[in-house]
Write a protein that holds these residues in place. Sequence first.
Motif, PDB file in Angstrom:
ATOM      1  N   MET A   1       0.881  -1.169   0.267  1.00 24.45           N
ATOM      2  CA  MET A   1      -0.035   0.054  -0.037  1.00 24.45           C
ATOM      3  C   MET A   1       0.977   1.206  -0.072  1.00 24.45           C
ATOM      4  SD  MET A   1      -3.150   0.887   2.634  1.00 24.45           S
ATOM      5  CE  MET A   1      -2.363   0.189   3.806  1.00 24.45           C
ATOM      6  N   TYR A   2       0.509   2.151  -0.903  1.00 26.06           N
ATOM      7  CA  TYR A   2       1.459   3.504  -0.874  1.00 26.06           C
ATOM      8  C   TYR A   2       0.271   4.707  -1.213  1.00 26.06           C
ATOM      9  CZ  TYR A   2       1.069   4.357  -6.004  1.00 26.06           C
ATOM     10  OH  TYR A   2       0.286   4.704  -7.209  1.00 26.06           O
ATOM     11  N   PHE A   3       0.956   5.380  -0.067  1.00 28.19           N
ATOM     12  CA  PHE A   3       0.381   6.895   0.040  1.00 28.19           C
ATOM     13  C   PHE A   3       0.950   7.991  -0.903  1.00 28.19           C
ATOM     14  CE2 PHE A   3      -0.716   4.506   3.781  1.00 28.19           C
ATOM     15  CZ  PHE A   3      -2.166   4.508   3.856  1.00 28.19           C
ATOM     16  N   TYR A   4       0.220   8.799  -1.580  1.00 29.54           N
ATOM     17  CA  TYR A   4       0.773   9.714  -2.465  1.00 29.54           C
ATOM     18  C   TYR A   4      -0.006  11.026  -2.444  1.00 29.54           C
ATOM     19  CZ  TYR A   4      -2.709   8.358  -5.744  1.00 29.54           C
ATOM     20  OH  TYR A   4      -3.799   7.775  -6.578  1.00 29.54           O
ATOM     21  N   PRO A   5       0.823  12.270  -2.748  1.00 29.58           N
ATOM     22  CA  PRO A   5       0.001  13.287  -2.491  1.00 29.58           C
ATOM     23  C   PRO A   5      -1.250  13.794  -3.514  1.00 29.58           C
ATOM     24  CG  PRO A   5       2.387  13.814  -2.240  1.00 29.58           C
ATOM     25  CD  PRO A   5       2.081  12.226  -2.843  1.00 29.58           C
ATOM     26  N   ALA A   6      -0.997  13.528  -4.882  1.00 30.05           N
ATOM     27  CA  ALA A   6      -1.933  14.192  -5.830  1.00 30.05           C
ATOM     28  C   ALA A   6      -1.776  13.387  -7.148  1.00 30.05           C
ATOM     29  CB  ALA A   6      -1.692  15.450  -5.951  1.00 30.05           C
ATOM     30  N   ALA A   7      -2.919  12.865  -7.660  1.00 28.86           N
ATOM     31  CA  ALA A   7      -2.834  12.233  -9.058  1.00 28.86           C
ATOM     32  C   ALA A   7      -2.615  13.189  -9.989  1.00 28.86           C
ATOM     33  CB  ALA A   7      -4.318  11.598  -9.257  1.00 28.86           C
ATOM     34  N   SER A   8      -1.770  12.587 -11.217  1.00 24.06           N
ATOM     35  CA  SER A   8      -1.451  13.320 -12.275  1.00 24.06           C
ATOM     36  C   SER A   8      -0.375  14.299 -11.968  1.00 24.06           C
ATOM     37  CB  SER A   8      -2.720  14.096 -12.930  1.00 24.06           C
ATOM     38  OG  SER A   8      -3.668  12.875 -13.320  1.00 24.06           O
ATOM     39  N   THR A   9       0.422  14.380 -10.820  1.00 27.69           N
ATOM     40  CA  THR A   9       1.429  15.319 -10.650  1.00 27.69           C
ATOM     41  C   THR A   9       2.586  14.567 -11.006  1.00 27.69           C
ATOM     42  OG1 THR A   9       1.596  14.775  -8.509  1.00 27.69           O
ATOM     43  CG2 THR A   9       0.404  16.685  -8.749  1.00 27.69           C
ATOM     44  N   PRO A  10       3.940  15.390 -11.344  1.00 28.61           N
ATOM     45  CA  PRO A  10       4.834  14.562 -11.851  1.00 28.61           C
ATOM     46  C   PRO A  10       5.464  13.437 -11.265  1.00 28.61           C
ATOM     47  CG  PRO A  10       5.266  16.895 -12.428  1.00 28.61           C
ATOM     48  CD  PRO A  10       3.953  16.850 -11.484  1.00 28.61           C
ATOM     49  N   GLY A  11       5.632  13.624  -9.888  1.00 31.32           N
ATOM     50  CA  GLY A  11       6.218  12.886  -9.020  1.00 31.32           C
ATOM     51  C   GLY A  11       5.314  11.428  -8.896  1.00 31.32           C
ATOM     52  N   CYS A  12       3.841  12.017  -8.608  1.00 31.42           N
ATOM     53  CA  CYS A  12       2.867  10.742  -8.352  1.00 31.42           C
ATOM     54  C   CYS A  12       2.992  10.020  -9.784  1.00 31.42           C
ATOM     55  CB  CYS A  12       1.706  11.453  -7.827  1.00 31.42           C
ATOM     56  SG  CYS A  12       1.858  12.069  -6.227  1.00 31.42           S
ATOM     57  N   THR A  13       2.901  10.292 -10.669  1.00 32.10           N
ATOM     58  CA  THR A  13       2.663   9.652 -11.926  1.00 32.10           C
ATOM     59  C   THR A  13       3.738   8.944 -12.203  1.00 32.10           C
ATOM     60  OG1 THR A  13       1.398  11.719 -12.952  1.00 32.10           O
ATOM     61  CG2 THR A  13       2.601  10.076 -14.735  1.00 32.10           C
ATOM     62  N   LYS A  14       5.137   9.326 -11.958  1.00 29.75           N
ATOM     63  CA  LYS A  14       6.261   8.503 -12.163  1.00 29.75           C
ATOM     64  C   LYS A  14       6.214   7.326 -11.093  1.00 29.75           C
ATOM     65  CE  LYS A  14      10.597   7.298 -13.034  1.00 29.75           C
ATOM     66  NZ  LYS A  14      10.655   6.339 -13.890  1.00 29.75           N
ATOM     67  N   GLU A  15       5.728   7.719  -9.871  1.00 27.24           N
ATOM     68  CA  GLU A  15       5.856   6.530  -8.833  1.00 27.24           C
ATOM     69  C   GLU A  15       4.655   5.462  -9.334  1.00 27.24           C
ATOM     70  OE1 GLU A  15       5.667   5.942  -4.052  1.00 27.24           O
ATOM     71  OE2 GLU A  15       4.528   7.750  -4.904  1.00 27.24           O
ATOM     72  N   ALA A  16       3.479   5.950  -9.857  1.00 26.05           N
ATOM     73  CA  ALA A  16       2.318   5.011  -9.911  1.00 26.05           C
ATOM     74  C   ALA A  16       2.721   4.147 -11.326  1.00 26.05           C
ATOM     75  CB  ALA A  16       1.096   5.726 -10.346  1.00 26.05           C
ATOM     76  N   CYS A  17       3.335   4.727 -12.422  1.00 22.86           N
ATOM     77  CA  CYS A  17       3.871   4.035 -13.520  1.00 22.86           C
ATOM     78  C   CYS A  17       4.954   3.213 -13.217  1.00 22.86           C
ATOM     79  CB  CYS A  17       4.245   5.137 -14.640  1.00 22.86           C
ATOM     80  SG  CYS A  17       2.900   6.199 -15.284  1.00 22.86           S
ATOM     81  N   ASP A  18       5.749   3.427 -12.201  1.00 25.38           N
ATOM     82  CA  ASP A  18       6.885   2.440 -11.738  1.00 25.38           C
ATOM     83  C   ASP A  18       6.137   1.232 -11.295  1.00 25.38           C
ATOM     84  OD1 ASP A  18       9.006   3.871 -12.729  1.00 25.38           O
ATOM     85  OD2 ASP A  18       9.575   4.723 -10.598  1.00 25.38           O
ATOM     86  N   PHE A  19       5.099   1.593 -10.273  1.00 27.36           N
ATOM     87  CA  PHE A  19       4.301   0.450  -9.708  1.00 27.36           C
ATOM     88  C   PHE A  19       3.723  -0.391 -10.772  1.00 27.36           C
ATOM     89  CE2 PHE A  19       4.607   2.542  -5.355  1.00 27.36           C
ATOM     90  CZ  PHE A  19       4.802   1.288  -4.593  1.00 27.36           C
ATOM     91  N   ARG A  20       3.154   0.194 -11.780  1.00 25.13           N
ATOM     92  CA  ARG A  20       2.454  -0.442 -12.960  1.00 25.13           C
ATOM     93  C   ARG A  20       3.454  -1.414 -13.684  1.00 25.13           C
ATOM     94  NH1 ARG A  20       1.581   3.633 -17.362  1.00 25.13           N
ATOM     95  NH2 ARG A  20       3.981   3.017 -17.421  1.00 25.13           N
ATOM     96  N   ASP A  21       4.564  -0.789 -13.838  1.00 31.34           N
ATOM     97  CA  ASP A  21       5.561  -1.207 -14.754  1.00 31.34           C
ATOM     98  C   ASP A  21       6.196  -2.572 -14.156  1.00 31.34           C
ATOM     99  OD1 ASP A  21       4.952   0.561 -16.794  1.00 31.34           O
ATOM    100  OD2 ASP A  21       6.849   1.697 -16.226  1.00 31.34           O
ATOM    101  N   ASN A  22       6.249  -2.656 -12.869  1.00 30.91           N
ATOM    102  CA  ASN A  22       6.810  -3.708 -11.908  1.00 30.91           C
ATOM    103  C   ASN A  22       5.631  -4.555 -11.373  1.00 30.91           C
ATOM    104  OD1 ASN A  22       9.890  -3.163 -11.366  1.00 30.91           O
ATOM    105  ND2 ASN A  22       8.990  -1.001 -11.617  1.00 30.91           N
ATOM    106  N   LEU A  23       4.483  -4.396 -11.776  1.00 31.99           N
ATOM    107  CA  LEU A  23       3.197  -5.219 -11.046  1.00 31.99           C
ATOM    108  C   LEU A  23       3.339  -6.549 -11.132  1.00 31.99           C
ATOM    109  CD1 LEU A  23       0.780  -4.563  -9.361  1.00 31.99           C
ATOM    110  CD2 LEU A  23      -0.523  -4.307 -11.386  1.00 31.99           C
ATOM    111  N   ALA A  24       3.691  -7.182 -12.329  1.00 36.54           N
ATOM    112  CA  ALA A  24       3.584  -8.418 -12.400  1.00 36.54           C
ATOM    113  C   ALA A  24       4.854  -9.262 -11.569  1.00 36.54           C
ATOM    114  CB  ALA A  24       4.093  -8.831 -13.921  1.00 36.54           C
TER     115      ALA A  24
END
Length: 120
Positions: A1-24
């Motif tokens: 579980m991860y907590f992040y400040p705001a969707a669609s901001t540069p840092g939060c987008t990078k983090e979410a996409c990293d989780f997506r890319d490593n999800l498998a």
Amino acid sequence: MYFYPAASTPGCTKEACDFRDNLAELNEAGLDVVGISPDKPEKLAKFRDKEGLTFPLLSDPDRSVLEAWGAYGEKTMYGKTVQGVIRSTFVVDEKGKIEVAQYNIRATGHVAKLRRDLSV
């Protein structure tokens, strides 16, 4: 579980996409990913769809969950002390025990570090 400040901001987008890319690999290791922010569900749905996120994003607009997990409070941004979401990640076992708690993490490189720490 991860907590992040705001969707669609540069840092939060990078983090979410990293989780997506490593999800498998995370799923293969028995780890599910859930993101939580104070954003409204409509904003989270747009973020999920735009970035192709395949894990749940939960809305906590009153910040009660963020506060309960210690992921909302005083933090330093650009040299100033402010109240806000403290970027945090938790690994919780199947019985609900917190195995790992990481606060004040960096969005970039965090998932790679988490994978190293967990040997995933």
